[in-house]
Design an enzyme around this catalytic site. Sequence first.
Site, PDB file in Angstrom:
ATOM      1  N   LEU A 153       0.833  -1.327   0.028  1.00  0.00           N
ATOM      2  CA  LEU A 153       0.062  -0.196   0.134  1.00  0.00           C
ATOM      3  C   LEU A 153       0.783   1.221  -0.029  1.00  0.00           C
ATOM      4  O   LEU A 153       1.742   1.362   0.914  1.00  0.00           O
ATOM      5  CB  LEU A 153      -0.844   0.035   1.268  1.00  0.00           C
ATOM      6  CG  LEU A 153      -1.707  -1.210   1.599  1.00  0.00           C
ATOM      7  CD1 LEU A 153      -2.590  -0.979   2.676  1.00  0.00           C
ATOM      8  CD2 LEU A 153      -2.679  -1.381   0.310  1.00  0.00           C
ATOM      9  N   CYS A 263       7.817   2.790   5.395  1.00  0.00           N
ATOM     10  CA  CYS A 263       8.354   1.191   4.750  1.00  0.00           C
ATOM     11  C   CYS A 263       9.950   1.359   4.328  1.00  0.00           C
ATOM     12  O   CYS A 263      10.689   0.618   5.058  1.00  0.00           O
ATOM     13  CB  CYS A 263       7.456   0.948   3.781  1.00  0.00           C
ATOM     14  SG  CYS A 263       5.747   0.698   4.219  1.00  0.00           S
TER      15      CYS A 263
END
Length: 448
Positions: A153, A263
């Site tokens: 995502l 991330c």
Amino acid sequence: MRIAMIGSGYVGLVSGVCFADFGHDVICVDKAHDKIAALKEGRIPIYEPGLDELVQRNVRSGNLSFSTDIATSVGEADVVFIAVGTPSRRGDGHADLSYVYSAAREIASAVKGFTVVVTKSTVPVGTGDEVDRIIAEANPLADVAVVSNPEFLREGAAIDDFKRPDRIVVGLEDERAREVMAEVYRPLYLNKAPLVFTDRRTSELIKYAANAFLAMKITFINEVADLCESVGANVQEVANGIGLDKRIGAKFLHAGPGYGGSCFPKDTLALVKTAQDAGSPIRLIETTVEVNTQRKRAMARKVVAACGGSVRGKTIGMLGLTFKPMTDDMRDAPSIAIAQALVDLGAKIQAYDPEGMGHAKKILPPGIDFAEGPYEAAEGADAICIVTEWNQFRALDFKRLRDVMSAPVIVDLRNIYQGDELAKHGFSYSSIGRPKNRHMAGIKDAAE
């Protein structure tokens, strides 16, 4: 399908809400009582476009609920997702798996009947094996299949990414889980999203390898940008020229101040540590991490150069603080290192971000003034520095800027303007990887 989502942070909340929107019966679970209380009242703890409306709609339909009761939620579920945080561990850079393992122990004591336990959190290779072992040790009678199902995502576009994915990766060792996971993602069959079944360890590595490759691609174009500045080339045209090659592609070739977010920084570092421990070091990613870390603080030097070689006693307006637009995420944002470097060099910072101010006030160095808008941040400034390419910074009123600034200097770290355009308005303009004071066709910047 009855789904329990353990962890109601970014990944857990977005995933749980989207599953509910598919028609599944979803309960999002979290130990943070204040977070669950807020969600029950319709207050969303994160900024993600469209998420609040989706939450409200599925709560009204009865498909979505929230709880702090892990035992009851897990006991009633067919599928339990673990979507807790895996931050970098202090001291060694490895992924901190304590939250994942704690969730596994609680799940073990609560499962009833055959249950598929899915690791949605980003975890190093072999974590699924350990989750399997923990559950078996805590409850030898538990009938579970442990599965890896990494998320892909993008913050700011997470809902669309979930509902229109490039691929869905499922790693399993127990074939009973295949049919269950196929049913979980059945609503996406109409979009023809590839459902990739593989073994658990391969699935875990796919996630890290994907993020590391994209981080490396960003770092590559940033180093090319530095070369462009040295030889008088235009990095945007270079990126366009190589991006048209289908083997390379145009995405993640936008030069800037370095990657950040939840991330890339932690996942590249975790992959480096995993590879080193396995005796198979990944030198390209090691260099990527090092170059990106150095680049963020180095961006402050562009501001210093634009201000004549010193920022001591000068005021710098900083526009954009989050690591990217359309999110309030400040984790490892380039603005943190840039602001700290400028403060260390004696500058006064006036900062503004459309969504990230709350988090920024807790993270940025002390003494920074936070403005109510871009022109307030530019008030009396000797230069403004565009750090994040929010849409509202793409059409600034240059006359108004000049009227409020002490000196007409713009340092554009996202290349959202053209030098000749700024020169017409009397600004001194610096950007990333482009010739100064020269007409450039450029290419339209696209948010990743």
